[in-house]
Design an enzyme around this catalytic site. Structure first.
Site, PDB file in Angstrom:
ATOM      1  N   GLU A   1     -25.238  66.583   1.903  1.00 60.08           N
ATOM      2  CA  GLU A   1     -26.263  64.931   1.672  1.00 60.08           C
ATOM      3  C   GLU A   1     -27.387  64.964   2.666  1.00 60.08           C
ATOM      4  O   GLU A   1     -27.122  64.620   4.081  1.00 60.08           O
ATOM      5  CB  GLU A   1     -25.165  64.073   1.912  1.00 60.08           C
ATOM      6  CG  GLU A   1     -23.558  64.541   0.684  1.00 60.08           C
ATOM      7  CD  GLU A   1     -23.020  63.484   0.224  1.00 60.08           C
ATOM      8  OE1 GLU A   1     -23.254  62.152   1.112  1.00 60.08           O
ATOM      9  OE2 GLU A   1     -21.666  63.663   0.184  1.00 60.08           O
TER      10      GLU A   1
ATOM     11  N   ASP B   1     -18.975  71.580   0.206  1.00 57.90           N
ATOM     12  CA  ASP B   1     -18.967  70.335   0.927  1.00 57.90           C
ATOM     13  C   ASP B   1     -18.499  70.390   1.961  1.00 57.90           C
ATOM     14  O   ASP B   1     -17.125  70.619   3.012  1.00 57.90           O
ATOM     15  CB  ASP B   1     -19.085  69.380   0.350  1.00 57.90           C
ATOM     16  CG  ASP B   1     -19.526  68.875  -0.912  1.00 57.90           C
ATOM     17  OD1 ASP B   1     -21.268  69.002  -0.647  1.00 57.90           O
ATOM     18  OD2 ASP B   1     -19.182  68.005  -1.722  1.00 57.90           O
TER      19      ASP B   1
ATOM     20  N   ASP C   1     -16.297  67.751  -0.972  1.00 55.11           N
ATOM     21  CA  ASP C   1     -15.766  66.647  -0.854  1.00 55.11           C
ATOM     22  C   ASP C   1     -14.971  65.667  -2.225  1.00 55.11           C
ATOM     23  O   ASP C   1     -13.918  64.922  -1.641  1.00 55.11           O
ATOM     24  CB  ASP C   1     -16.221  65.790   0.475  1.00 55.11           C
ATOM     25  CG  ASP C   1     -17.394  65.379   0.471  1.00 55.11           C
ATOM     26  OD1 ASP C   1     -17.395  65.421  -0.867  1.00 55.11           O
ATOM     27  OD2 ASP C   1     -17.854  64.983   1.131  1.00 55.11           O
ATOM     28  N   SER C   2     -14.635  65.409  -2.996  1.00 53.90           N
ATOM     29  CA  SER C   2     -14.533  64.668  -3.986  1.00 53.90           C
ATOM     30  C   SER C   2     -12.599  64.873  -4.097  1.00 53.90           C
ATOM     31  O   SER C   2     -11.829  64.800  -4.463  1.00 53.90           O
ATOM     32  CB  SER C   2     -14.911  64.882  -5.295  1.00 53.90           C
ATOM     33  OG  SER C   2     -14.889  66.103  -5.622  1.00 53.90           O
TER      34      SER C   2
ATOM     35  N   GLU D   1     -27.661  63.271  -8.055  1.00 53.88           N
ATOM     36  CA  GLU D   1     -26.522  62.406  -8.600  1.00 53.88           C
ATOM     37  C   GLU D   1     -27.259  60.969  -8.621  1.00 53.88           C
ATOM     38  O   GLU D   1     -28.189  60.411  -8.155  1.00 53.88           O
ATOM     39  CB  GLU D   1     -25.368  62.136  -7.043  1.00 53.88           C
ATOM     40  CG  GLU D   1     -24.485  61.447  -7.938  1.00 53.88           C
ATOM     41  CD  GLU D   1     -23.159  61.830  -6.670  1.00 53.88           C
ATOM     42  OE1 GLU D   1     -23.113  62.298  -6.092  1.00 53.88           O
ATOM     43  OE2 GLU D   1     -21.944  61.103  -6.942  1.00 53.88           O
TER      44      GLU D   1
ATOM     45  N   LYS E   1     -23.367  72.635   1.540  1.00 53.01           N
ATOM     46  CA  LYS E   1     -23.451  71.467   0.312  1.00 53.01           C
ATOM     47  C   LYS E   1     -23.899  70.423   1.796  1.00 53.01           C
ATOM     48  O   LYS E   1     -22.280  70.553   2.284  1.00 53.01           O
ATOM     49  CB  LYS E   1     -23.565  71.098  -0.207  1.00 53.01           C
ATOM     50  CG  LYS E   1     -23.770  70.175  -1.403  1.00 53.01           C
ATOM     51  CD  LYS E   1     -23.714  69.686  -2.744  1.00 53.01           C
ATOM     52  CE  LYS E   1     -22.516  69.557  -3.427  1.00 53.01           C
ATOM     53  NZ  LYS E   1     -22.321  67.862  -2.731  1.00 53.01           N
TER      54      LYS E   1
HETATM   55  O1  KIV Z   1     -17.996  66.142  -3.913  1.00 53.61           O
HETATM   56  C1  KIV Z   1     -18.166  66.161  -5.010  1.00 53.61           C
HETATM   57  O2  KIV Z   1     -17.465  66.795  -6.122  1.00 53.61           O
HETATM   58  C2  KIV Z   1     -19.715  66.157  -5.389  1.00 53.61           C
HETATM   59  C3  KIV Z   1     -20.529  65.829  -7.177  1.00 53.61           C
HETATM   60  C4  KIV Z   1     -20.064  65.311  -7.861  1.00 53.61           C
HETATM   61  C5  KIV Z   1     -21.933  66.579  -7.248  1.00 53.61           C
HETATM   62  O3  KIV Z   1     -20.224  66.474  -4.417  1.00 53.61           O
END
Ligand code: KIV
Length: 272
Positions: free
Chosen positions: A123, A91, A52-53, A190, A121
């Site tokens: 969190e 994510d 989600d980055s 992280e 994934k």
């Molecule tokens: O969203 C992302 O890129 C991440 C990584 C930094 C692990 O969760």
């Protein structure tokens, strides 16, 4: 770097556990579109994370919170079309799993069904255990994410190192054990102290992949734009830049502009 589809043995959640057992470090990198994913896959990265980055590096938002489930599915389905070998993890974005386990499962199913991804994934630890269990019960592999969890940035207030205090470190260790117990196939840690990350990795049989978590874990993950130096303003201590693409791309584009202005491009060979 061209790839013949058949030469490749796909990376699976099982192969990642085998890699941990064999002491082979796992490489993980983000990608958000087809062309990026092709390059990353051809370079033999084991796990591609549609993170989600994307909210930051693709859409220009300050945090990961605004990206939607539909946008994540769009990125993930583009990535999947460029991948033959890597395991693709997506994510689940903020707001698509926190309110209740049924919503979490619906979001995970949409990601798997509409993008063709291999795993999701989420969190968090004990707070989201029912959601994790429900997704796993549906046969969808889950990667956990502990430590600095950017979807909770407004709760933390800063992006500084997490779990430096005893109490937070203890909770993180408990959460990691719980995630393994529920059946997560791997965990991202992280921005936490290297010593703590090593301890967690050694206490689990599933792989622990670190970002800003030192070298004692089972693998490393970075954001595509950071590794290649496309982002300029983000300079945490843990980041190793392998290129300065911001500068190199800028130079190439300026040269193109100059060539157009000088009537040098296109030349005789570059036209019909
Ligand atoms: O969203 C992302 O890129 C991440 C990584 C930094 C692990 O969760």
């Amino acid at each position: 770097m061209s790839i013949a589809k058949k030469e490749y043995k796909r990376v699976t959640v099982k192969s990642l556990v085998d890699m941990k057992q064999l002491g082979e470090k796992i490489s993980m990198l983000t990608a958000y579109d087809y062309s990026m994913a092709k390059i990353v896959d051809a370079a033999n990265v084991d796990v591609i994370l549609v993170g989600d980055s994307a909210s930051n590096v693709m859409a220009g938002h300050e945090t990961t919170l605004p990206i939607t489930l539909d946008q994540m599915i769009y990125h993930a389905s583009s990535v999947i079309r460029g991948v033959y070998r890597a395991l693709v993890v997506v994510d689940i974005p903020f707001g698509s799993y926190q309110s209740d386990p049924k919503e979490a499962l619906r979001s995970a199913i949409r990601i798997m069904k509409e993008s063709g991804a291999h795993a999701v994934k989420l969190e968090g630890g004990v707070e989201i255990k029912e959601s994790i269990k429900r997704i796993l019960n549906a046969g969808i592999p889950v990667m956990g994410h502990l430590g600095l969890t950017p979807q909770s940035i407004y709760k933390f207030g800063t992006y500084t190192v997490r779990a430096k205090e005893e109490e937070e470190a203890r909770k993180l260790k408990q959460d990691a054990l719980l995630l393994e117990k529920y059946g997560c196939f791997a965990i991202v840690l992280e921005k936490i102290p290297a010593k703590l990350a090593k301890e967690v990795a050694e206490s689990l049989t599933i792989p622990v992949i670190g970002i800003g978590a030192g070298n004692g874990v089972d693998g490393q993950v970075l954001v595509f734009h950071d590794l290649l130096g496309i982002t300029q303003e983000f300079n945490p201590r843990f980041l190793r830049r392998y290129m300065n693409l911001y500068e190199d791309m800028g130079k190439a584009i300026s040269q193109y502009v100059q060539d157009v202005k000088d009537k040098d491009f296109p030349n005789d060979e570059e036209q019909y």
